[in-house]
Design an enzyme around this catalytic site. Sequence first.
Site, PDB file in Angstrom:
ATOM      1  CG  ASP A 274       5.376   1.190   1.239  1.00  0.00           C
ATOM      2  OD1 ASP A 274       5.528   1.356   0.007  1.00  0.00           O
ATOM      3  OD2 ASP A 274       6.282   1.402   2.072  1.00  0.00           O
TER       4      ASP A 274
ATOM      5  CG  HIS B 161       6.513  -3.217   1.718  1.00  0.00           C
ATOM      6  ND1 HIS B 161       7.828  -3.421   2.132  1.00  0.00           N
ATOM      7  CD2 HIS B 161       6.536  -2.055   1.004  1.00  0.00           C
ATOM      8  CE1 HIS B 161       8.592  -2.449   1.709  1.00  0.00           C
ATOM      9  NE2 HIS B 161       7.837  -1.602   1.008  1.00  0.00           N
TER      10      HIS B 161
ATOM     11  CG  HIS C  73       7.300   1.511  -3.218  1.00  0.00           C
ATOM     12  ND1 HIS C  73       7.212   2.475  -2.247  1.00  0.00           N
ATOM     13  CD2 HIS C  73       7.569   2.157  -4.382  1.00  0.00           C
ATOM     14  CE1 HIS C  73       7.420   3.670  -2.786  1.00  0.00           C
ATOM     15  NE2 HIS C  73       7.646   3.497  -4.091  1.00  0.00           N
TER      16      HIS C  73
ATOM     17  CG  HIS D 287       6.703   6.409   1.048  1.00  0.00           C
ATOM     18  ND1 HIS D 287       5.485   5.760   1.114  1.00  0.00           N
ATOM     19  CD2 HIS D 287       7.592   5.488   0.571  1.00  0.00           C
ATOM     20  CE1 HIS D 287       5.619   4.522   0.707  1.00  0.00           C
ATOM     21  NE2 HIS D 287       6.893   4.321   0.377  1.00  0.00           N
TER      22      HIS D 287
END
Length: 237
Positions: free
Chosen positions: A129, A209, A211, A125
Site C-alpha cells: 500500500d 491510498h 493498493h 496482505h
Amino acid sequence: MSKFATSLKSGSSLIRTRTVAVVAGVGVSAALGAGVAAAATPGHAVTSAPSTVAESVKVQAAAQAKAAKATAAAQAKAAEAAKAKKSVTAKPVAAQKSTGWVKPLSSYALSASYAQAGGMWASKHSGQDFAVPTGTPVKSISGGTVVKAGPNGGGDGPAYGNAVVIKHNNGKYSQYAHLSKVNVQIGQKVNAGQLIALSGNTGNSSGPHLHFEIRNTPNYGSAINPVAFLKGVGVSF
C-alpha cells in the site's frame, strides 16, 4: 763586392721580406675571417677569436650540434604533449538504458506491506500500500495490455473497489486498486509511466491510498512480493 752583386743581394732580401709579410698577412686574414664567422653564428657569444681555421670550424660544428639538439628536444616535447592531450580526451558516455520499469507513483508514503497480517484482510496482505491523497496520478509500471478495468475490483471483488490489471511483456501482471477514477479500458496498450488512473478510497479501504500487486496470473490469489519484484528489475523504493 761589385755593385751588381750588392744590388742582387739587396733584392733577394727584399723579396724574402715581402714573402714573409704576405704569408703573415694571409694568416691574419684567415684568423680574422674565422673569428667573424664564429661571431656571426646565432646564439653563440664569442669571447675571443679562434686562432686557426680548424678551430673556427670546430666552434661552428659545436653550435650547429647544439641547435639540432634543441630542435629535437622541442619536437619530442610537442609530440609528448599531443599524446597526453589525446589520452585525456573524454570519451562520449553511453546513454543509460532504461529498464522499462517505473514506480506506480511519483511521491508517496509506504504503509501496509506485502504479507502483513491484520484484520483488514481475509488472510495476509496481498500487496504493497502507498498512502497518497485521493486524485494522485497512478502510472503503469511497464508496457503491456490492460486485461481488467473498472468497479468491483475489475472482476476480483468489491473489496478492491475500482481497479486495473495490466499484463506485461514478461508474463507478469500488475494490479492497482481503490482507485477514484479509471483512465484506461480493457484491451488498451499502455507504456511504462503512462497515466492509467487516479488514486482513491473505494472498496474495503480505511483511507485514501493505492493498493498495488504483482501477480503471476490476472486473478486474485497469485500475488508475489511487489517491492522485491520491482527491485529485481531495477526499481527501488
